[in-house]
Design an enzyme around this catalytic site. Structure first.
Site, short mmCIF file in Angstrom:
data_model
loop_
_atom_site.label_atom_id
_atom_site.label_comp_id
_atom_site.label_asym_id
_atom_site.label_seq_id
_atom_site.Cartn_x
_atom_site.Cartn_y
_atom_site.Cartn_z
N GLN A 1 -7.73 -0.01 4.19
CA GLN A 1 -8.49 -0.59 5.29
C GLN A 1 -9.90 -1.05 4.89
O GLN A 1 -10.56 -1.75 5.65
CB GLN A 1 -8.60 0.43 6.44
CG GLN A 1 -7.28 0.79 7.08
CD GLN A 1 -6.62 -0.38 7.79
OE1 GLN A 1 -7.25 -1.39 8.10
NE2 GLN A 1 -5.33 -0.25 8.04
N SER B 1 -4.04 -3.04 -0.48
CA SER B 1 -2.91 -3.82 0.02
C SER B 1 -3.33 -5.25 0.28
O SER B 1 -4.42 -5.49 0.81
CB SER B 1 -2.37 -3.18 1.30
OG SER B 1 -1.31 -3.94 1.84
N ALA B 2 -2.45 -6.19 -0.04
CA ALA B 2 -2.78 -7.62 0.09
C ALA B 2 -2.89 -8.08 1.53
O ALA B 2 -3.82 -8.80 1.90
CB ALA B 2 -1.73 -8.45 -0.65
N HIS B 3 -1.94 -7.69 2.37
CA HIS B 3 -1.88 -8.30 3.70
C HIS B 3 -2.96 -7.80 4.65
O HIS B 3 -3.14 -8.35 5.73
CB HIS B 3 -0.49 -8.13 4.32
CG HIS B 3 -0.17 -6.75 4.79
ND1 HIS B 3 -0.25 -6.37 6.10
CD2 HIS B 3 0.23 -5.66 4.11
CE1 HIS B 3 0.10 -5.11 6.22
NE2 HIS B 3 0.40 -4.64 5.02
N CYS C 1 5.44 5.16 20.00
CA CYS C 1 6.47 5.26 21.03
C CYS C 1 7.83 5.39 20.35
O CYS C 1 8.20 4.57 19.53
CB CYS C 1 6.43 4.03 21.92
SG CYS C 1 7.46 4.15 23.38
N GLY D 1 0.80 -1.21 0.00
CA GLY D 1 0.00 0.00 0.00
C GLY D 1 0.83 1.27 0.00
O GLY D 1 0.47 2.27 -0.64
N THR D 2 1.95 1.25 0.72
CA THR D 2 2.80 2.44 0.78
C THR D 2 3.34 2.80 -0.59
O THR D 2 3.31 3.96 -1.01
CB THR D 2 3.94 2.22 1.78
OG1 THR D 2 3.40 2.11 3.10
CG2 THR D 2 4.93 3.38 1.74
N ASN E 1 -7.32 4.20 9.53
CA ASN E 1 -6.72 2.99 10.10
C ASN E 1 -6.77 2.94 11.61
O ASN E 1 -6.75 1.87 12.21
CB ASN E 1 -5.27 2.85 9.63
CG ASN E 1 -4.46 4.10 9.85
OD1 ASN E 1 -4.78 5.16 9.32
ND2 ASN E 1 -3.40 4.00 10.64
#
Length: 389
Positions: free
Chosen positions: A183, A203-205, A330, A71-72, A155
Site C-alpha cells: 500500500q 505489487s504492480a496494480h 461478506c 503481492g500475495t 490496507n
C-alpha cells in the site's frame, strides 16, 4: 451511468498510460528471456529495465528484486523458514506477525501453524513494541530464531506501522524482518534501507501497473528464500517459470512514473483526503473517522455511520456513482467484522459499519466534489432507515 468516481485505489489503481504503452509494446515483441538469440536478448533487456525501475522505486539493488505474480506471492515467497545467504543456510523457527496483517501474510506464509505467533496492536492499530520485545526475548532465550513480518501501512485504515523500530529491535535478537509495503510503494517516498528491513513486498496494480506482477525485494541480493516453484533458473533461481513480460514491463513503467512524482502526489492526494473528510464530518456529525489522529497513508479514509451496515453504504454509494469498499467481509449472507478493526478493539456497532475511501494517482478535485454531493444525497436516507429499524 455517465460519471463515476473511483475511490478504491487500495484495492487496485487504474493502469497508467505509460504502463499500458509498455505492456502493449511487450505484447508485440517475441522472445523468451531465457533464450540467447536476438529476440530473447531483447526480452531479457525489457525485464532488466523493469527490474532497475522497480528497485529504484524503493532505493534497492536491482539484483535483490525477485519478480512474482503479485503481492500475495511475494509475501508467500518471503515468509518461509528456509533461506540461503551466500553459502550459509539460514533456518527460522518461528514467524511473528502483527494482528492487522493482510490475509496474504496471516495465511499465506509457509510456516506450520504452531510456529506462528500473532502480536497484538494498540487502539490505533499499531503493533505493540513491548509485545514484540517480549516475544523476541522469549524465543531467543529458548534457542529459536524468528522471522518478523509487520506491514508498512494497513490496507483498511491506512495506519503506518513503526517498521523501522520493529526492524531495529528484531535485528538486535538476530531476527529477519519482512514488510508488506504493497500500500505504500508508489504512493509516498519509501527506501528499503531507511525502513531497515531485510525483505519488502510490492505489487504492480496498486500503483498503476497491470495486474499479474509483483516483487519480493531483498536488501541484500545474496539473501535467497527457498523458492515456492521449482523448475528453471529464472530470477536467479529464486522463482521458476517464464516471466510475465508484459505485466513486468508495465510494472517497471508504472514504478518509474510513481517514483518521479511520489512526493508531489502524496501532498496532492493528502489535500484531497483532508478536504473530503473535513466536509463530510462537518455535514454529518454522526460520521466516525477511525484513526484520524495517527500517522496514516495520505490517500486513505476509514469512516463509519454507526448502526448502518457497511455493505448497505457501499451499495448506496455505488448506485449513486461512487466506488468505495467495505471494512467488513461478506460471506454466505453473514457479515463478519474486519479482523483489523476487531484487533484494534473498535466497538462492533462501528466496526460493522466501516467503509474505506482511498484516492490514487488519477484522483482529482472533481472526485471530492462528486463524493460530497453523493453523500449529501444518500446519507440522510440511510440515517432515516437506521432510525426506523
Amino acid at each position: 451511468m455517465s460519471e463515476r468516481t473511483y475511490l478504491d485505489h487500495n484495492a487496485t489503481s487504474p493502469v497508467r498510460p505509460e504502463a499500458r504503452a509498455a505492456l502493449l509494446d511487450a505484447l508485440d515483441a517475441t522472445g523468451n528471456g531465457s533464450s540467447v538469440h536476438g529476440e530473447g536478448r531483447a526480452t531479457r533487456s525489457t525485464i532488466d529495465t523493469a527490474r532497475r525501475r522497480v528497485a529504484a522505486l524503493v532505493g534497492a539493488d536491482p539484483r535483490g528484486v525477485i519478480f512474482t505474480a503479485g503481492g500475495t506471492e511475494a509475501d508467500t515467497l518471503g515468509l518461509t523458514p528456509d533461506y540461503q545467504c551466500g553459502e550459509e543456510a539460514l533456518t527460522f523457527d518461528v514467524l511473528l506477525v502483527s494482528a492487522v496483517e493482510h490475509a496474504a501474510v496471516l495465511r499465506g506464509h509457509r510456516f506450520p501453524a504452531d510456529r506462528v505467533e500473532v502480536l497484538p496492536v494498540d487502539a490505533r492499530g499499531r503493533v505493540l513494541l513491548d509485545a514484540l520485545d517480549a516475544a523476541l526475548e522469549r524465543h531467543a532465550g529458548e534457542g529459536r530464531r524468528a522471522l518478523v513480518s509487520v506491514m508498512l501501512a494497513n490496507n483498511e485504515t491506512g495506519v503506518v506501522q513503526p517498521v523501522a523500530e520493529v526492524a531495529r529491535r528484531a535485528h538486535a535478537h538476530g531476527a529477519l524482518v519482512h514488510t508488506d509495503a504493497v500500500q505504500v510503494a508508489g504512493r509516498m517516498p519509501v527506501s528499503i534501507s531507511d525502513v531497515g528491513v531485510d525483505l519488502m513486498s510490492v505489487s504492480a496494480h496498486k500503483l498503476g501497473g497491470a495486474p499479474g506482477a509483483g516483487a519480493l525485494i531483498a536488501a541484500d541480493p545474496d539473501l535467497r528464500p527457498a523458492p515456492v516453484f521449482a523448475g528453471g533458473g529464472q530470477e536467479r533461481g529464486r522463482r521458476a517459470g517464464s516471466e510475465n513480460v508484459p505485466a513486468i514491463a508495465a510494472f517497471g513503467a508504472a514504478a518509474e512514473c510513481a517514483a518521479a512524482c511520489a512526493e508531489a502526489d502524496a501532498m496532492r492526494i493528502h489535500a484531497l483526503r483532508e478536504r473530503l473528510e473535513s466536509a463530510l464530518r462537518c455535514e454529518f456529525p454522526e460520521l466516525v473517522l477511525l484513526v484520524g489522529d495517527v500517522d496514516r497513508l495520505p490517500n486513505t479514509s476509514c469512516l463509519a455511520l454507526p448502526g448502518v451496515p457497511a455493505e448497505t453504504v457501499v451499495i448506496a454509494l455505488d448506485l449513486a456513482g461512487v466506488a468505495a469498499s467495505a471494512g467488513a467481509a461478506c460471506s454466505s449472507g453473514k457479515v463478519a467484522a474486519s479482523h483489523v478493526l476487531e484487533a484494534m478493539g473498535v466497538p462492533e456497532r462501528i466496526a460493522r459499519s466501516a467503509i474505506r475511501l482511498s484516492f490514487g494517482w488519477s484522483s482529482g478535485e472533481e472526485d471530492v466534489d462528486r463524493t460530497i454531493g453523493v453523500f449529501r444525497r444518500v446519507v440522510p436516507g440511510l440515517l432515516r432507515r437506521r432510525a426506523a429499524a
